[in-house]
Motif scaffolding. Structure first.
Motif, PDB file in Angstrom:
ATOM      1  N   VAL A 126     -15.633  -3.993  -4.378  1.00  0.00           N
ATOM      2  CA  VAL A 126     -14.539  -5.067  -5.090  1.00  0.00           C
ATOM      3  C   VAL A 126     -13.244  -4.329  -5.379  1.00  0.00           C
ATOM      4  O   VAL A 126     -12.081  -5.067  -5.182  1.00  0.00           O
ATOM      5  CB  VAL A 126     -15.116  -5.669  -6.402  1.00  0.00           C
ATOM      6  N   ALA A 127     -13.241  -3.028  -5.933  1.00  0.00           N
ATOM      7  CA  ALA A 127     -11.973  -2.586  -6.207  1.00  0.00           C
ATOM      8  C   ALA A 127     -11.166  -1.904  -4.893  1.00  0.00           C
ATOM      9  O   ALA A 127     -10.127  -2.373  -4.665  1.00  0.00           O
ATOM     10  CB  ALA A 127     -12.349  -0.944  -6.718  1.00  0.00           C
ATOM     11  N   SER A 128     -11.811  -1.858  -3.667  1.00  0.00           N
ATOM     12  CA  SER A 128     -11.596  -1.395  -2.309  1.00  0.00           C
ATOM     13  C   SER A 128     -10.609  -2.699  -1.762  1.00  0.00           C
ATOM     14  O   SER A 128      -9.467  -2.644  -1.247  1.00  0.00           O
ATOM     15  CB  SER A 128     -12.658  -1.017  -1.455  1.00  0.00           C
ATOM     16  N   MET A 129     -11.308  -4.018  -1.909  1.00  0.00           N
ATOM     17  CA  MET A 129     -10.553  -5.072  -1.540  1.00  0.00           C
ATOM     18  C   MET A 129      -9.599  -5.490  -2.440  1.00  0.00           C
ATOM     19  O   MET A 129      -8.530  -6.057  -2.041  1.00  0.00           O
ATOM     20  CB  MET A 129     -11.752  -6.466  -1.340  1.00  0.00           C
ATOM     21  N   ALA A 130      -9.578  -5.339  -3.494  1.00  0.00           N
ATOM     22  CA  ALA A 130      -8.542  -5.650  -4.533  1.00  0.00           C
ATOM     23  C   ALA A 130      -7.272  -4.749  -4.151  1.00  0.00           C
ATOM     24  O   ALA A 130      -6.220  -5.515  -4.145  1.00  0.00           O
ATOM     25  CB  ALA A 130      -8.828  -5.529  -5.969  1.00  0.00           C
ATOM     26  N   LEU A 131      -7.459  -3.649  -3.939  1.00  0.00           N
ATOM     27  CA  LEU A 131      -6.370  -2.569  -3.279  1.00  0.00           C
ATOM     28  C   LEU A 131      -5.450  -3.128  -2.233  1.00  0.00           C
ATOM     29  O   LEU A 131      -4.453  -3.259  -1.959  1.00  0.00           O
ATOM     30  CB  LEU A 131      -6.727  -1.251  -3.280  1.00  0.00           C
ATOM     31  N   ALA A 132      -6.568  -3.632  -1.215  1.00  0.00           N
ATOM     32  CA  ALA A 132      -6.060  -4.163   0.122  1.00  0.00           C
ATOM     33  C   ALA A 132      -5.413  -5.504  -0.066  1.00  0.00           C
ATOM     34  O   ALA A 132      -4.085  -5.666   0.599  1.00  0.00           O
ATOM     35  CB  ALA A 132      -7.058  -4.615   1.106  1.00  0.00           C
ATOM     36  N   ALA A 133      -5.909  -6.389  -0.961  1.00  0.00           N
ATOM     37  CA  ALA A 133      -5.215  -7.469  -1.354  1.00  0.00           C
ATOM     38  C   ALA A 133      -3.686  -7.213  -2.045  1.00  0.00           C
ATOM     39  O   ALA A 133      -2.753  -7.877  -1.864  1.00  0.00           O
ATOM     40  CB  ALA A 133      -5.846  -8.274  -2.468  1.00  0.00           C
TER      41      ALA A 133
ATOM     42  N   ARG B 273     -13.214  -7.612   5.524  1.00  0.00           N
ATOM     43  CA  ARG B 273     -11.744  -7.918   5.984  1.00  0.00           C
ATOM     44  C   ARG B 273     -11.296  -8.664   4.837  1.00  0.00           C
ATOM     45  O   ARG B 273     -11.881  -9.787   4.585  1.00  0.00           O
ATOM     46  CB  ARG B 273     -11.918  -8.203   7.154  1.00  0.00           C
ATOM     47  N   PHE B 274     -10.134  -8.429   4.445  1.00  0.00           N
ATOM     48  CA  PHE B 274      -9.436  -9.261   3.401  1.00  0.00           C
ATOM     49  C   PHE B 274      -8.553 -10.315   4.390  1.00  0.00           C
ATOM     50  O   PHE B 274      -7.423  -9.748   5.058  1.00  0.00           O
ATOM     51  CB  PHE B 274      -8.837  -8.404   2.500  1.00  0.00           C
ATOM     52  N   ASP B 275      -8.635 -11.649   4.070  1.00  0.00           N
ATOM     53  CA  ASP B 275      -7.692 -12.471   4.688  1.00  0.00           C
ATOM     54  C   ASP B 275      -6.371 -12.499   4.249  1.00  0.00           C
ATOM     55  O   ASP B 275      -6.034 -13.408   3.393  1.00  0.00           O
ATOM     56  CB  ASP B 275      -8.454 -13.785   4.657  1.00  0.00           C
ATOM     57  N   ALA B 276      -5.529 -11.790   4.665  1.00  0.00           N
ATOM     58  CA  ALA B 276      -4.187 -11.747   3.846  1.00  0.00           C
ATOM     59  C   ALA B 276      -3.204 -12.989   4.213  1.00  0.00           C
ATOM     60  O   ALA B 276      -2.339 -13.056   3.573  1.00  0.00           O
ATOM     61  CB  ALA B 276      -3.364 -10.303   4.320  1.00  0.00           C
TER      62      ALA B 276
ATOM     63  N   ALA C 108      -6.539  -7.456   6.671  1.00  0.00           N
ATOM     64  CA  ALA C 108      -6.607  -5.887   6.504  1.00  0.00           C
ATOM     65  C   ALA C 108      -8.185  -5.546   6.496  1.00  0.00           C
ATOM     66  O   ALA C 108      -8.938  -6.049   5.625  1.00  0.00           O
ATOM     67  CB  ALA C 108      -5.899  -5.604   5.175  1.00  0.00           C
ATOM     68  N   THR C 109      -8.682  -4.308   7.192  1.00  0.00           N
ATOM     69  CA  THR C 109      -9.967  -4.176   7.105  1.00  0.00           C
ATOM     70  C   THR C 109     -10.077  -3.022   6.018  1.00  0.00           C
ATOM     71  O   THR C 109      -9.279  -2.085   6.082  1.00  0.00           O
ATOM     72  CB  THR C 109     -10.276  -3.401   8.477  1.00  0.00           C
ATOM     73  N   THR C 110     -11.460  -3.181   5.127  1.00  0.00           N
ATOM     74  CA  THR C 110     -11.540  -2.237   4.248  1.00  0.00           C
ATOM     75  C   THR C 110     -12.936  -1.855   4.410  1.00  0.00           C
ATOM     76  O   THR C 110     -13.820  -2.393   5.170  1.00  0.00           O
ATOM     77  CB  THR C 110     -11.443  -2.917   2.898  1.00  0.00           C
TER      78      THR C 110
ATOM     79  N   ASP D 130       7.334   3.213   5.350  1.00  0.00           N
ATOM     80  CA  ASP D 130       7.915   2.102   4.457  1.00  0.00           C
ATOM     81  C   ASP D 130       6.721   1.038   4.380  1.00  0.00           C
ATOM     82  O   ASP D 130       6.839  -0.003   3.775  1.00  0.00           O
ATOM     83  CB  ASP D 130       8.972   1.629   5.223  1.00  0.00           C
ATOM     84  N   LEU D 131       5.742   1.252   5.498  1.00  0.00           N
ATOM     85  CA  LEU D 131       4.694   0.219   5.663  1.00  0.00           C
ATOM     86  C   LEU D 131       3.337   0.710   5.732  1.00  0.00           C
ATOM     87  O   LEU D 131       3.270   1.866   6.421  1.00  0.00           O
ATOM     88  CB  LEU D 131       4.719  -0.688   6.648  1.00  0.00           C
ATOM     89  N   SER D 132       2.546   0.505   4.725  1.00  0.00           N
ATOM     90  CA  SER D 132       1.105   1.021   5.053  1.00  0.00           C
ATOM     91  C   SER D 132       0.298   0.579   6.141  1.00  0.00           C
ATOM     92  O   SER D 132       0.633  -0.350   7.078  1.00  0.00           O
ATOM     93  CB  SER D 132       0.129   0.938   3.683  1.00  0.00           C
ATOM     94  N   PRO D 133      -0.864   1.517   6.983  1.00  0.00           N
ATOM     95  CA  PRO D 133      -1.441   0.975   7.793  1.00  0.00           C
ATOM     96  C   PRO D 133      -2.071  -0.482   7.726  1.00  0.00           C
ATOM     97  O   PRO D 133      -2.327  -1.389   8.563  1.00  0.00           O
ATOM     98  CB  PRO D 133      -2.399   1.914   8.152  1.00  0.00           C
ATOM     99  N   ALA D 134      -2.530  -0.544   6.444  1.00  0.00           N
ATOM    100  CA  ALA D 134      -3.333  -1.960   6.075  1.00  0.00           C
ATOM    101  C   ALA D 134      -2.407  -2.981   6.202  1.00  0.00           C
ATOM    102  O   ALA D 134      -2.594  -4.008   6.550  1.00  0.00           O
ATOM    103  CB  ALA D 134      -3.800  -1.856   4.598  1.00  0.00           C
ATOM    104  N   ALA D 135      -1.199  -2.967   5.528  1.00  0.00           N
ATOM    105  CA  ALA D 135       0.063  -3.781   5.518  1.00  0.00           C
ATOM    106  C   ALA D 135       0.314  -4.247   6.894  1.00  0.00           C
ATOM    107  O   ALA D 135       0.607  -5.409   7.272  1.00  0.00           O
ATOM    108  CB  ALA D 135       0.997  -3.475   4.636  1.00  0.00           C
ATOM    109  N   ALA D 136       0.506  -3.195   7.796  1.00  0.00           N
ATOM    110  CA  ALA D 136       0.599  -3.435   9.340  1.00  0.00           C
ATOM    111  C   ALA D 136      -0.402  -4.315   9.986  1.00  0.00           C
ATOM    112  O   ALA D 136       0.127  -5.169  10.508  1.00  0.00           O
ATOM    113  CB  ALA D 136       0.983  -1.879   9.794  1.00  0.00           C
TER     114      ALA D 136
END
Length: 252
Positions: free
Chosen positions: A57-64, A32-35, A26-28, A12-18
């Protein structure tokens, strides 16, 4: 913490979201994306595409998207846009401002903020529209209503005077101008609203790289705030913070 771990284990929760919930970021592969920035600072984290590869950029966008439901990308070229749009889910909403070089992507369940405040974004000339557009995107991201007033430079003062009612109705005004950078001073002398001046690197010869504009704004004889040359992002974020404070006061 146990609830977060259980949610990851159940899918129900991805590792990045956790990670974003526990650490605030979130680390990409690209960094690191400052969520947690929007909760902490009042303005969303943005991904500066300039200097990054399209894949980064695509990697960080997905993390966002995964951690906040929205990705806000600035200074994006065609290659960045292609990489991001190829990777994001098909049901995501994609808004691109080609002139401002911004890209805003929203997950289907993302609920954009909506605050009771108005930001006017003014540009002296069409050449200043890219910087003004970047400021407008940031102010909208905070939830403010944005009014655009374009091509109203001081070469004909009647153009800005025609928009005084809109300017006076705004809670904060961003004014982008190149060359000698006179427009923010003029606007600030006509209204009682906070004005943020953005010097733009347009003009000719000596000082035409934004130097004359920023010096003119810093020496303004009317009261205004000034950001760095071409710093539309900073101006929009600052206007957004003012707008949030105004909206909060109205709710009390």
């Amino acid at each position: 913490m146990r609830d977060i771990l259980d949610a990851v284990a159940s899918g129900d929760l991805s590792p990045a979201a956790a990670e974003a919930q526990l650490a605030g970021y979130a680390t990409t592969e690209a960094g690191r994306f400052d969520a947690a920035r929007e909760t902490r600072r009042g303005i969303p984290e943005a991904i500066l595409a300039e200097g990054k590869t399209p894949d980064e950029v695509a990697s960080m966008a997905l993390a966002a998207l995964e951690t906040t439901g929205r990705a806000l990308i600035t200074r994006a070229d065609d290659d960045h846009v292609t990489a991001v749009t190829d990777d994001v889910p098909a049901d995501a909403t994609v808004d691109r401002d080609e002139r401002a070089r911004t890209l805003v992507i929203r997950a289907p369940d993302f609920e954009p903020p909506d605050i009771d405040a108005r930001v006017a974004v003014v540009t002296a000339g069409t050449s200043d529209a890219a910087v003004g557009g970047e400021a407008a995107v940031l102010a909208r991201a905070v939830g403010a209503t944005v009014e655009r007033i374009d091509d109203v430079g001081v070469a004909h003062l009647g153009r800005i005077v025609d928009h005084l009612d809109t300017l006076r109705a705004a809670d904060v005004v961003v004014v982008a101008a190149g060359r000698e950078g006179a427009l923010p001073t003029v606007v600030a002398g006509l209204i009682d609203t906070p004005v943020i001046g953005v010097p733009v690197s347009t003009g000719y010869g000596h000082g035409g790289d934004g130097e004359a504009a920023i010096l003119g704004m810093l020496q303004s004889c009317t009261v205004l705030s000034v950001v760095n040359v071409d710093a539309g992002f900073t101006a929009g974020a600052q206007a957004g913070l003012v707008a949030r404070a105004v909206a909060s006061a109205r709710e009390e």
